[in-house]
Structures are given as C-alpha cells and as structure tokens.
Design a protein around this motif. Structure first.
Motif, PDB file in Angstrom:
ATOM      1  N   THR A   1       0.866  -1.180   0.000  1.00 49.54           N
ATOM      2  CA  THR A   1       0.000   0.000   0.000  1.00 49.54           C
ATOM      3  C   THR A   1       0.906   1.235   0.000  1.00 49.54           C
ATOM      4  O   THR A   1       1.853   1.324   0.779  1.00 49.54           O
ATOM      5  CB  THR A   1      -1.032  -0.053   1.152  1.00 49.54           C
TER       6      THR A   1
ATOM      7  N   PRO B   1       0.131  -3.843   4.455  1.00 53.08           N
ATOM      8  CA  PRO B   1      -1.024  -3.528   5.305  1.00 53.08           C
ATOM      9  C   PRO B   1      -0.935  -4.179   6.685  1.00 53.08           C
ATOM     10  O   PRO B   1      -1.544  -3.701   7.638  1.00 53.08           O
ATOM     11  CB  PRO B   1      -2.206  -4.086   4.515  1.00 53.08           C
TER      12      PRO B   1
ATOM     13  N   ARG C   1      -0.048   4.832   8.661  1.00 57.12           N
ATOM     14  CA  ARG C   1      -0.394   4.478   7.293  1.00 57.12           C
ATOM     15  C   ARG C   1       0.644   5.069   6.354  1.00 57.12           C
ATOM     16  O   ARG C   1       1.441   5.911   6.758  1.00 57.12           O
ATOM     17  CB  ARG C   1      -1.783   5.020   6.960  1.00 57.12           C
ATOM     18  N   PRO C   2       0.635   4.607   5.089  1.00 57.40           N
ATOM     19  CA  PRO C   2       1.657   5.102   4.164  1.00 57.40           C
ATOM     20  C   PRO C   2       1.797   6.622   4.173  1.00 57.40           C
ATOM     21  O   PRO C   2       2.911   7.146   4.185  1.00 57.40           O
ATOM     22  CB  PRO C   2       1.156   4.591   2.811  1.00 57.40           C
TER      23      PRO C   2
ATOM     24  N   GLY D   1      -8.829   8.301  -1.831  1.00 55.66           N
ATOM     25  CA  GLY D   1      -8.071   8.748  -3.015  1.00 55.66           C
ATOM     26  C   GLY D   1      -8.445   7.929  -4.244  1.00 55.66           C
ATOM     27  O   GLY D   1      -7.741   7.978  -5.250  1.00 55.66           O
TER      28      GLY D   1
ATOM     29  N   THR E   1      -9.662  -1.850   5.475  1.00 58.78           N
ATOM     30  CA  THR E   1      -9.297  -0.680   6.282  1.00 58.78           C
ATOM     31  C   THR E   1      -7.789  -0.627   6.517  1.00 58.78           C
ATOM     32  O   THR E   1      -7.223   0.432   6.726  1.00 58.78           O
ATOM     33  CB  THR E   1     -10.006  -0.679   7.661  1.00 58.78           C
ATOM     34  N   ARG E   2      -7.147  -1.807   6.477  1.00 56.95           N
ATOM     35  CA  ARG E   2      -5.691  -1.842   6.639  1.00 56.95           C
ATOM     36  C   ARG E   2      -4.968  -1.532   5.339  1.00 56.95           C
ATOM     37  O   ARG E   2      -3.865  -1.017   5.338  1.00 56.95           O
ATOM     38  CB  ARG E   2      -5.255  -3.236   7.104  1.00 56.95           C
ATOM     39  N   ALA E   3      -5.579  -1.893   4.230  1.00 57.95           N
ATOM     40  CA  ALA E   3      -4.902  -1.724   2.941  1.00 57.95           C
ATOM     41  C   ALA E   3      -4.963  -0.289   2.443  1.00 57.95           C
ATOM     42  O   ALA E   3      -4.175   0.113   1.603  1.00 57.95           O
ATOM     43  CB  ALA E   3      -5.521  -2.657   1.902  1.00 57.95           C
ATOM     44  N   CYS E   4      -5.892   0.499   2.953  1.00 59.94           N
ATOM     45  CA  CYS E   4      -6.066   1.866   2.446  1.00 59.94           C
ATOM     46  C   CYS E   4      -4.868   2.738   2.836  1.00 59.94           C
ATOM     47  O   CYS E   4      -4.544   2.861   4.013  1.00 59.94           O
ATOM     48  CB  CYS E   4      -7.337   2.482   3.001  1.00 59.94           C
ATOM     49  N   PRO E   5      -4.203   3.355   1.834  1.00 63.32           N
ATOM     50  CA  PRO E   5      -3.023   4.173   2.146  1.00 63.32           C
ATOM     51  C   PRO E   5      -3.351   5.448   2.913  1.00 63.32           C
ATOM     52  O   PRO E   5      -2.460   6.058   3.500  1.00 63.32           O
ATOM     53  CB  PRO E   5      -2.431   4.502   0.775  1.00 63.32           C
ATOM     54  N   LEU E   6      -4.619   5.828   2.913  1.00 65.86           N
ATOM     55  CA  LEU E   6      -4.999   7.106   3.525  1.00 65.86           C
ATOM     56  C   LEU E   6      -5.846   6.952   4.781  1.00 65.86           C
ATOM     57  O   LEU E   6      -6.074   7.928   5.497  1.00 65.86           O
ATOM     58  CB  LEU E   6      -5.762   7.961   2.505  1.00 65.86           C
ATOM     59  N   GLY E   7      -6.357   5.761   5.035  1.00 58.77           N
ATOM     60  CA  GLY E   7      -7.227   5.579   6.196  1.00 58.77           C
ATOM     61  C   GLY E   7      -8.644   6.052   5.944  1.00 58.77           C
ATOM     62  O   GLY E   7      -9.302   6.591   6.833  1.00 58.77           O
TER      63      GLY E   7
END
Ligand SMILES: Cc1cc2nc3c(=O)[nH]c(=O)nc-3n(C[C@H](O)[C@H](O)[C@H](O)COP(=O)(O)OP(=O)(O)OC[C@H]3O[C@@H](n4cnc5c(N)ncnc54)[C@H](O)[C@@H]3O)c2cc1C
Lengths: 398, 58
Positions: free
Chosen positions: A179, A227, A235-236, B10, B44-50
């Motif tokens: 991610t 993730p 987060r990123p 995004g 929810t974990r994979a989203c780079p922006l939360g």
C-alpha cells in the motif's frame, strides 16, 4: 463501436494498450475500453523503468521521459549507503517516465494500428456463452450495451474485477499488497540522475521509501508498506510525511499519488475459456521492487500474439490459450518473478540490525560481474551471523 | 458496517484488490460497497490514507 470484435481489451494501462496494439497489427478487429474519463490519469506509479526493458517496446521519446537515470543508492536504516554505479546498477539504469503522457502514447499507437478505443466505458460483467467468456457487458455514460468477442483480455489492473466476475479468485492476500503513497515534490536538492531507496522497519516496514528524480529539483518521493503493519497514525501517508519532514523539509508537493501494487505470487492460472489476464490484474508485478510497467507490457504483447493464433485456428479454449500462461512463466520475466518473490520473503523478515550488516558488507564488495547469486555468495562469506538465512535464500533461488 | 470517508478516499482501488468477498468496486472516483461486505476490516488496513472504517452497528 461495433457489437462484435475478435478481441476486447479491458483497461487502458500499459498492459491493455500493448495488447490492443499488437493484436491490431496482427490484423484482428480490436476494441480497447477504459473506465476512466482520461487515459493515464490519475497516475498510480513512481514511473521508473529500466532502459533495455523500455526499449523492447518503444523508442524513448523526450515527450514522456522526465529523467534519465544512471545510478542507484540503497540506504540502510543506520544511514550506510550502497552505491550502485552505472555498470552495476543493471535494471536501475533507465528512465523516470511521465506516465500521463506515456500511457496516452501507447493507447494512441494502439489506435493508429487500427484498434477502436473507448474511454469512460466500464466493463460491468462478462458475457458468458456455454460456460465460456464471450465478451462483456459495458456501460458508457449510463448507456449499457453488449460487446461480443472471441477473446477478452482482462488488463484491468490491481482491482482485477473482470477475472473475478468470470470465476477466478484474484484476491490479493492482504499482507501482500504494497500500500503506497507518493508526492511529486518540488524545491528539493537531489542528485538528478540517481534513484534512492531507503530501507528500514521504522521508515517503511516490509517495504521501502523511494526518491525518483523528475528533473533537476523535483522527484517522486513515495513509500510502499505491507497492510499488516498499518493502522491509525501508521499508514503510508503518515510515514511518508514523517520521512519528508526529516529528509526533505524544503519539499513542496504538487501531486499526491496513492495506490496498491501486488507483491504476491502471480495468479495460479492466467487463462480460461475465452479469457486472458495480463499485467497487474494477473499479479505479475515484481514482488521485490513493485515494478510492473514492463511486466504488463510483456504479458500484454504475449497474450495478444497467442490470442491471434488461437482466433485464426478457431480454438480459444483454455487449453489453447494456455500457451500464453506457460509462455510468460517460462520467460526471463516469469523466472525473475519467482526468484524475486523469494528474495522479498527473505528481506521482509530482516531486523534493522541485519539490514545494516548486509548493506555495510555489500557496500564493501567490489563486484565486477554483478549477479544475485555471486552477491549472495560474497555476503555469506562476510556475514557468518546471517549464514543460515542467506544459505536458505541461496538454495531457494538456485 | 463499513464506512467510507469520501473526503479522505483517493479512489486508488487498493482496497478492491484485497476484498475477499469482492464487495468493493471503484466506479471512476466513487468507491461502492455492496451487500456482500462482511465487515472483516481487511480493506481498512490496505487503504493508504485511512479512508475506510468498520463501525459497530447501533
Ligand atoms: C505508488 C506506485 C508506484 C509504482 N511505481 C512503479 C515504478 O516505478 N515502476 C514500475 O514499473 N511500476 C510501478 N508501479 C506499478 C505499475 O504502476 C503497474 O504495475 C502498471 O501500471 C500495471 O499496468 P496494467 O496495464 O496492468 O494496469 P494499470 O496501469 O493499472 O491499468 C489498468 C486500467 O484498467 C482500468 N479498468 C479497471 N477496471 C476496469 C473496468 N471494469 N472496465 C474498464 N476499465 C477498467 C483502470 O481504470 C486502469 O486504467 C507502481 C504502482 C504504484 C501504485
């Protein structure tokens, strides 16, 4: 747009564009559809590609090249730098593209070759004929229509919904999606011909931070992480902001890019009756670097070549299309994917201390002829404390 | 229930690729979630922006 084609290509990224171009050049009736209103935007990429890899497909053109690169640096968590000079950097010698223009050029070439192109046109489900994929149901500005095709190429990128609708499980195991967040930063002092990679479990857990120059004083500065290590405040984007603040405080972002790259193993099968899957949709991006532009073009071209053969023979069954699947797996690209997956699995388990050791000792090795195996051999000699890990890595990629 | 914070999203599609139920779809700049969502929270974990959040249903 007609209602029947030889080949329907879903997705207007590099994979779909090269597939459509190749097939049109072979004389097929081709249609490429892209759901976004514009090819190439928004960008979801750091835009780096090796010189030889790019030149396999297209003559470099300054209209879509932002920077030429001739060296790379890898920075360990403790700041030690491993400098890869041009003769060693191998695939790191290359270009940083301007993908907004590059992607358009590729689609334009597909159109020039005779392919139909439709933007803001989304595939919403497959058309099935006797259990075989025979086209797709499309939507364009609220109008739905069916388009039949002998073969459909799913080049729909990381989302990869089309193959899923055809019954193929394309779900990425969540810890194996990198991610990512990236800024195009301006007003920074950089080495304009060098890419930099920062490693470390604090900076970028199970991933890295990259600085890819875009001209003299600007660069794509981004991060990709697993993730599994993400959460609120971690987060990123949060980690990228922290990196920029401490490393490039004068930087001003003029673009914010987010996205995901598959760093898992490729799909078990990339064909079924009437269907071929290419590029990110097939999960063929490089699991170590996250690079997927070349791999998408490579699989796109091969898929179109096999589709053309199969269509002219009148057999587009899974069995006939399998030549594409085995073709890319047996290629140099396919073998590199398998090897780099194992190297990635090795790297993501290393502590910062071990990363420091490895980068420090690699920085001292003077490799005349660079290959992964000779490098590992040297590292084994110099790092007795990493003997077991390195040996099992070596055995797994031999 | 999965809540999409549209002011943060995004629309990159990272979440779509990890959804085990195929419940997410990106339609241009609009992320859609369908009835197949099981609120597992993987996205929810994979989203780079939360931008994604699983909230308890009242
Ligand atoms: C942050 C980041 C940095 C990266 N950096 C690099 C790098 O430096 N070098 C590199 O080589 N690679 C990099 N990559 C990976 C690279 O961007 C991808 O591997 C590459 O774009 C894959 O090409 P593709 O044609 O398979 O898919 P894409 O380029 O993703 O194209 C797929 C297209 O299909 C469309 N689509 C999806 N669903 C549908 C539908 N139902 N109907 C119609 N159209 C649809 C999408 O809108 C999209 O335009 C990076 C990725 C990210 C996220």
């Amino acid at each position: 747009m007609r209602s029947e084609y030889d080949l329907l290509v879903i997705g207007g990224g590099p994979g779909g564009a090269i597939a459509a171009k190749t097939a049109a050049e072979k004389g097929l009736n081709v249609c490429l559809i892209e759901k976004r209103p514009a090819i190439g935007a928004p960008v979801r990429c750091a835009e780096g590609i090796g010189r030889e890899l790019l030149e396999e497909f297209i003559e470099p053109d300054e209209r879509w090249i932002s920077s030429e690169i001739d060296g790379a640096k890898i920075i360990a968590p403790n700041g030690t730098a491993l400098v890869l000079e041009p003769q060693m950097a191998g695939n790191e010698v290359g270009y940083i593209l301007d993908r907004k223009v590059f992607d358009r050029e590729l689609v334009w070439q597909a159109a020039e070759a005779g392919s139909d192109v439709m933007v803001k046109t989304r595939a919403i489900s497959p058309l099935m004929k006797n259990g075989k994929v025979g086209g797709a149901h499309l939507e364009f500005c609220g109008i739905q229509r069916d388009v039949r095709a002998e073969v459909v190429i799913a080049a729909d990128g990381v989302e990869s919904k089309f193959a899923r609708w055809c019954g193929i499980d394309t779900t990425i195991p969540y810890r194996e999606l990198a991610t990512c967040a990236q800024y195009l930063l301006t007003n920074i002092d950089i080495e304009p011909r060098t890419t930099i990679f920062y490693l470390g479990n604090r900076i970028a857990p199970e991933g890295y931070v990259w600085v890819f120059p875009k001209g003299e004083r600007s660069a794509n500065v981004g991060i990709g992480i697993s993730p599994a290590d993400c959460g609120p405040g971690q987060r990123p984007r949060d980690l990228l902001d922290a990196f920029v603040k401490s490393n490039l405080p004068t930087g001003r972002p003029i673009e914010c890019v987010v996205g995901g790259v598959p760093v898992c193993e490729p799909l078990k099968s990339t064909v079924s009756d009437g269907l071929m899957i290419v590029g990110d949709a097939a999960r063929v991006s490089d699991p170590l670097t996250g690079g997927g532009i070349y791999n998408a073009m490579f699989t796109g071209k091969l898929a179109a070549e096999v589709a053309s053969e199969c269509i002219s023979r009148g057999d587009c069954s899974q069995k006939a299309l399998e030549k594409y699947d085995s073709g890319w797996r047996d290629s140099r690209m396919g073998k590199a994917l398998a090897r780099n997956y194992r190297i990635k699995e090795f790297f993501i388990k290393l502590s910062d201390e071990k990363l420091n050791l490895l980068v420090e000792s690699a920085a001292k090795i003077n490799l005349k002829e660079f290959s992964t195996l000779t490098l590992i051999k040297e590292l084994i000699v110099r790092n007795p404390s990493l003997l077991l890990e390195l040996k099992s890595l070596r055995d797994s990629i031999r | 229930m999965l809540v999409i914070h549209r002011e943060i999203c995004g629309y990159c599609g990272a979440c779509v690729s990890v959804c085990p139920e195929g419940a997410l779809e990106l339609i241009d700049a609009y992320l859609e979630v369908d009835d197949n969502c099981i609120s597992c929270g993987i996205c929810t974990r994979a989203c780079p922006l939360g931008a994604l959040e699983v909230k308890d249903e009242e």
